[in-house]
Design a protein around this motif. Structure first.
Motif, short mmCIF file in Angstrom:
data_model
loop_
_atom_site.label_atom_id
_atom_site.label_comp_id
_atom_site.label_asym_id
_atom_site.label_seq_id
_atom_site.Cartn_x
_atom_site.Cartn_y
_atom_site.Cartn_z
N CYS A 29 -6.71 -16.69 -8.17
CA CYS A 29 -5.98 -15.34 -8.32
C CYS A 29 -6.01 -14.70 -7.12
O CYS A 29 -5.05 -14.37 -6.44
CB CYS A 29 -6.52 -14.47 -9.33
N GLY A 30 -7.41 -14.88 -6.48
CA GLY A 30 -7.43 -14.38 -4.90
C GLY A 30 -6.63 -15.22 -4.11
O GLY A 30 -6.02 -14.67 -3.20
N VAL A 31 -6.60 -16.54 -4.26
CA VAL A 31 -5.58 -17.33 -3.16
C VAL A 31 -4.44 -17.01 -3.63
O VAL A 31 -3.63 -16.80 -2.39
CB VAL A 31 -6.06 -18.91 -3.63
N VAL A 32 -3.92 -16.98 -4.58
CA VAL A 32 -2.42 -16.44 -4.78
C VAL A 32 -2.09 -15.17 -4.16
O VAL A 32 -1.06 -14.93 -3.47
CB VAL A 32 -1.98 -16.56 -6.53
N ARG A 33 -2.86 -14.12 -4.63
CA ARG A 33 -2.57 -12.86 -3.97
C ARG A 33 -2.49 -12.80 -2.30
O ARG A 33 -1.74 -11.93 -1.95
CB ARG A 33 -3.58 -11.83 -4.36
N ARG A 34 -3.44 -13.60 -2.02
CA ARG A 34 -3.59 -13.58 -0.36
C ARG A 34 -2.34 -14.35 0.19
O ARG A 34 -1.97 -14.14 1.41
CB ARG A 34 -4.86 -14.25 0.24
N SER A 35 -1.95 -15.46 -0.43
CA SER A 35 -1.10 -16.19 0.40
C SER A 35 0.44 -16.32 -0.09
O SER A 35 1.22 -16.87 0.46
CB SER A 35 -1.53 -17.69 0.28
N GLU A 36 0.74 -15.53 -1.27
CA GLU A 36 2.06 -15.26 -1.59
C GLU A 36 2.69 -14.08 -1.89
O GLU A 36 2.58 -13.39 -2.72
CB GLU A 36 2.20 -15.97 -3.11
N PRO A 37 3.35 -13.67 -0.63
CA PRO A 37 4.13 -12.46 -0.50
C PRO A 37 5.03 -12.11 -1.88
O PRO A 37 5.44 -10.97 -2.11
CB PRO A 37 4.55 -12.27 0.80
N GLY A 38 5.61 -13.25 -2.37
CA GLY A 38 6.44 -12.95 -3.11
C GLY A 38 6.17 -13.01 -4.69
O GLY A 38 6.83 -12.54 -5.68
N ALA A 64 13.23 -17.91 -6.41
CA ALA A 64 12.60 -18.68 -5.35
C ALA A 64 11.02 -18.39 -5.01
O ALA A 64 10.38 -19.27 -4.65
CB ALA A 64 13.38 -18.16 -4.09
N ALA A 65 10.65 -17.24 -5.30
CA ALA A 65 9.12 -16.94 -5.06
C ALA A 65 8.28 -17.66 -6.02
O ALA A 65 7.16 -18.14 -5.92
CB ALA A 65 8.93 -15.52 -5.14
N LEU A 66 9.12 -17.83 -7.26
CA LEU A 66 8.53 -18.79 -8.43
C LEU A 66 8.48 -20.16 -8.07
O LEU A 66 7.23 -20.80 -8.19
CB LEU A 66 8.88 -18.51 -9.58
N GLU A 67 9.25 -20.51 -7.47
CA GLU A 67 9.21 -22.08 -7.11
C GLU A 67 8.39 -22.23 -5.80
O GLU A 67 7.83 -23.30 -5.73
CB GLU A 67 10.78 -22.42 -6.66
N ALA A 68 8.35 -21.36 -4.93
CA ALA A 68 7.28 -21.60 -3.95
C ALA A 68 5.83 -21.50 -4.39
O ALA A 68 5.01 -22.42 -4.05
CB ALA A 68 7.53 -20.25 -3.00
N HIS A 69 5.75 -20.79 -5.49
CA HIS A 69 4.26 -20.62 -6.23
C HIS A 69 3.92 -22.12 -6.78
O HIS A 69 3.03 -22.75 -6.58
CB HIS A 69 4.30 -19.87 -7.13
N ARG A 70 5.11 -22.65 -7.42
CA ARG A 70 5.05 -23.93 -8.03
C ARG A 70 4.77 -25.10 -7.33
O ARG A 70 4.20 -26.16 -7.65
CB ARG A 70 6.29 -24.23 -8.95
N LYS A 71 5.33 -24.95 -5.87
CA LYS A 71 5.11 -26.15 -5.07
C LYS A 71 4.04 -25.91 -4.03
O LYS A 71 3.81 -26.51 -3.00
CB LYS A 71 6.45 -26.33 -4.33
N SER A 72 3.09 -25.02 -4.29
CA SER A 72 2.20 -24.44 -3.21
C SER A 72 1.06 -25.40 -3.07
O SER A 72 0.82 -26.17 -4.09
CB SER A 72 1.70 -23.12 -3.33
N ALA A 73 0.43 -25.82 -1.89
CA ALA A 73 -0.57 -26.54 -1.89
C ALA A 73 -1.81 -26.16 -2.51
O ALA A 73 -2.58 -26.92 -3.19
CB ALA A 73 -0.75 -26.84 -0.35
N HIS A 74 -1.72 -24.75 -2.45
CA HIS A 74 -3.12 -24.22 -3.33
C HIS A 74 -3.09 -24.53 -4.61
O HIS A 74 -4.30 -24.65 -5.42
CB HIS A 74 -3.35 -22.63 -2.98
N LEU A 75 -1.90 -24.49 -5.56
CA LEU A 75 -1.68 -24.63 -6.73
C LEU A 75 -2.06 -26.09 -7.11
O LEU A 75 -2.98 -26.32 -8.30
CB LEU A 75 -0.41 -24.25 -7.35
#
Length: 102
Positions: A29-38, A64-75
Motif C-alpha cells: 500500500c505504501g509503495v503504491v501510494r508513493r509511486s502512482e499519482p493516478g 490508463a492509471a489502472l493499466e500503469a498499476h497493473r504493469k508496474s515493476a513494484h506490483l
C-alpha cells in the motif's frame, strides 16, 4: 469522475500466514501510494470475522492509471514475494466497477 475505475480485490491468507501477508500487503500500500499519482485510493481491510480474509479497495483516475498499476515493476515484485513465501490460498478475486454517484 465518470472515468474513474474502482477495483475490489479479495485475497485469502494461507493457513497460519495472515500476519505475514498483512505486513506484505501494508508495505505494498505504501509503495503504491508513493509511486502512482493516478491512484486515488488504495485501502487494505482485514475481516473481523475471518482473519485470513483481506480486501483491497482501489480507485484510479482512469483506465490508463489502472493499466500503469497493473504493469508496474513494484506490483510484479510484490506478486513474486507473495508467491515465493506461499502467503496466499487460492486465486485473488478482482472485480471492477465505475462510480455512478459522487
Amino acid at each position: 469522475m465518470r472515468h474513474q475505475v474502482t477495483l475490489i480485490a479479495k485475497i485469502r491468507a494461507a493457513k497460519g500466514k495472515g500476519d505475514r501477508l498483512q505486513a506484505l500487503l501494508t508495505e505494498q500500500c505504501g509503495v503504491v501510494r508513493r509511486s502512482e499519482p493516478g491512484c486515488l485510493a488504495y485501502r487494505l481491510h482485514r475481516s473481523t470475522e475471518d482473519p485470513d480474509q483481506f480486501v483491497f479497495y482501489e480507485t484510479y483516475v482512469d483506465a490508463a492509471a489502472l493499466e500503469a498499476h497493473r504493469k508496474s515493476a513494484h506490483l510484479a515484485v510484490y506478486r513474486k514475494r507473495r508467491e515465493d513465501e506461499a502467503l496466499t490460498e487460492g486465486a485473488v478475486e478482482v472485480s471492477q466497477f465505475q462510480p455512478l454517484t459522487e
